[in-house]
Design an enzyme around this catalytic site. Structure first.
Site, PDB file in Angstrom:
ATOM      1  N   LYS A  56       0.817  -1.212   0.000  1.00 12.19           N
ATOM      2  CA  LYS A  56       0.000   0.000   0.000  1.00 12.19           C
ATOM      3  C   LYS A  56       0.853   1.265   0.000  1.00 12.19           C
ATOM      4  CE  LYS A  56      -0.815   0.764   4.962  1.00 12.19           C
ATOM      5  NZ  LYS A  56      -1.847   1.039   5.963  1.00 12.19           N
ATOM      6  N   ASP A  57       2.143   1.138   0.321  1.00 16.26           N
ATOM      7  CA  ASP A  57       3.036   2.294   0.335  1.00 16.26           C
ATOM      8  C   ASP A  57       3.707   2.542  -1.006  1.00 16.26           C
ATOM      9  OD1 ASP A  57       2.500   2.780   3.001  1.00 16.26           O
ATOM     10  OD2 ASP A  57       4.206   1.614   3.720  1.00 16.26           O
ATOM     11  N   ARG A 107      -8.350   8.655   3.531  1.00 16.77           N
ATOM     12  CA  ARG A 107      -9.314   7.574   3.262  1.00 16.77           C
ATOM     13  C   ARG A 107     -10.080   7.222   4.528  1.00 16.77           C
ATOM     14  NH1 ARG A 107      -9.003   2.383   4.649  1.00 16.77           N
ATOM     15  NH2 ARG A 107      -6.834   2.673   5.262  1.00 16.77           N
ATOM     16  N   ARG A 108      -9.357   7.037   5.616  1.00 19.37           N
ATOM     17  CA  ARG A 108     -10.019   6.705   6.879  1.00 19.37           C
ATOM     18  C   ARG A 108     -10.850   7.877   7.380  1.00 19.37           C
ATOM     19  NH1 ARG A 108      -4.435   3.969   8.982  1.00 19.37           N
ATOM     20  NH2 ARG A 108      -4.860   1.809   8.371  1.00 19.37           N
ATOM     21  N   ARG A 110       1.248  10.621  12.938  1.00 17.81           N
ATOM     22  CA  ARG A 110       2.059   9.750  12.072  1.00 17.81           C
ATOM     23  C   ARG A 110       3.185   9.147  12.892  1.00 17.81           C
ATOM     24  NH1 ARG A 110       4.663  12.244   7.362  1.00 17.81           N
ATOM     25  NH2 ARG A 110       5.206  10.060   7.041  1.00 17.81           N
ATOM     26  N   ARG A 163       2.663   5.807  17.713  1.00 13.45           N
ATOM     27  CA  ARG A 163       1.247   6.193  17.731  1.00 13.45           C
ATOM     28  C   ARG A 163       0.551   5.714  19.009  1.00 13.45           C
ATOM     29  NH1 ARG A 163      -0.947   5.637  11.482  1.00 13.45           N
ATOM     30  NH2 ARG A 163       1.080   5.812  10.475  1.00 13.45           N
ATOM     31  N   CYS A 187      -2.330  10.893  -2.588  1.00 13.17           N
ATOM     32  CA  CYS A 187      -2.749  10.901  -1.187  1.00 13.17           C
ATOM     33  C   CYS A 187      -3.775  11.983  -0.897  1.00 13.17           C
ATOM     34  CB  CYS A 187      -1.531  11.119  -0.293  1.00 13.17           C
ATOM     35  SG  CYS A 187      -0.424   9.705  -0.214  1.00 13.17           S
TER      36      CYS A 187
END
Length: 376
Positions: free
Chosen positions: A123-124, A184-185, A202, A208, A295
């Site tokens: 996904k990165d 997205r979230r 981040r 986190r 993004c």
């Protein structure tokens, strides 16, 4: 991952890996002048985060478990590379160049020959790889779902709500602050809960979690795949179904990139590729490519395989009896626009399905949603 005995059904894979490794060494010895021969160990590029290292080492364990000749030769050497995405944590990726910043320096090293291949969270990866590089291998997908992690003061109430079958998002109090860097979230949460507030959060998983425990926010979100790989699945307070929170394209899949011209490594890696992961990754990345995949625009893409009706088979191989179902999402960051659609077909048509669904979503989305990505 353990070094368990190889099953009978894996014998062909073991033999192929050993043959490829032996042939690669023979070709290099015969065709490359001694002063220019690539010597072992092969250099493996990776980010230096705890999750990236776990994924890289698990991949190498798998590769060498199936090909003992490589393990016995000490064929691989890990190279940790500090990426721009890891260095700049005070701004969103969209503001500093996009998600490809987790791979930029790694791919520069790969193209320059300082490493021989690189291991990534799929996904990165940028949607279009730099010229001269290819995605040579995708490994079996871990659980792709997103999870909510709550401040300790909210956990007991959340357990009660979930245990009684309540809406998973009811665990968040009114006007709760969510630590999040993913548009997205954020868009999907705001579409259902416009009262929620967001702050930038981040860093690696432990960073986190420490900020969450310290009161920086009421909750944060992570991928369940990463927590599982780190042995921290118990930290997930609420697991969100993909129907409630569409995952990111490639979430939970480890991908390996190499130079396109390195035929021997491509053959070696293709032998351990997971065909289901390749099929779903192809569909999801094709969707992302049509939607531009920056993004700045909230985009979700999640493909899964299910048995075809009446056990009907199309084509040959392990996926012949399966149907691929792809869900795509486009939204505004504030959740005010939200479009989700689904398409299905054979795994052989993964690329076409992704492109078709992407075109459908783009056609029926407001033009302004893609303005930033079109001009980036």
């Amino acid at each position: 991952m353990t070094d368990s005995p190889v099953r009978d059904g894996q014998h062909d894979l073991v033999m192929k890996l050993q043959q490829v490794a032996a042939e690669a060494m023979r070709r290099r010895a015969a065709a490359v002048p001694p002063s220019h021969r690539r010597t072992l160990p092969l250099r493996v590029g990776t980010r230096g985060s705890p999750l990236a290292l776990v994924q890289t080492r698990a991949f190498l364990t798998r590769l060498t478990r199936f090909c003992p000749v490589l393990r016995d030769m000490g064929a691989f050497q890990e190279h940790q590379i500090n990426t721009t995405g890891d260095q700049v944590l005070s701004r969103r990726l969209a503001e500093i160049g996009g998600k490809g910043l987790f791979a930029k320096e790694i791919h520069e090293a790969l193209l320059a020959g300082r490493i021989d291949f690189a291991v990534h969270s799929l996904k990165d990866l940028e949607t279009t790889l730099p010229e001269g590089l290819t995605l040579a291998c995708t490994l079996k997908r871990e659980d792709a779902r997103d999870v909510l992690l709550l401040h300790p003061s909210l956990r007991q109430a959340a357990r009660n709500i979930v245990a009684n079958g309540g809406d998973p998002l009811d665990v968040l109090p009114e006007n709760a602050t969510i630590g999040c860097a993913s548009v997205r979230r954020q868009a999907q949460l705001l579409h259902r809960r416009p009262d929620l507030r967001f702050c930038l959060l981040r860093g690696n998983v432990q960073t986190r979690l420490d900020k969450l425990a310290g009161g920086a926010c009421d909750a944060t979100m992570l991928a369940l795949a990463g927590l599982r790989r780190l042995g921290m699945e118990d930290r997930a307070d609420v697991v969100l179904d993909p129907a409630e929170m569409v995952p990111a394209s490639g979430q939970g899949i480890v991908g390996v990139t190499v130079r396109s011209s390195d035929i021997e490594l491509r053959e070696l890696l293709s032998a351990i590729e997971d065909p289901e992961a390749r099929a779903v990754a192809t569909a999801e990345r094709a969707l992302l490519a049509v939607l531009d995949g920056s993004c700045r625009t909230p985009i979700g893409g999640y493909a899964r395989l299910r048995p075809r009706e009446n056990n009907q088979k199309v084509g040959f191989g392990a996926l012949a009896g399966m149907e691929l179902v792809l869900t795509g999402l486009v939204a505004r960051e504030d959740g005010s626009f939200f479009l989700k659609r689904e398409i299905s077909g054979t795994p052989l048509d993964a690329q076409r399905l992704g492109e078709e669904l992407g075109a459908s979503l783009r056609k029926d989305s407001p033009d302004d949603i893609f303005v930033d990505s079109d001009n980036s």
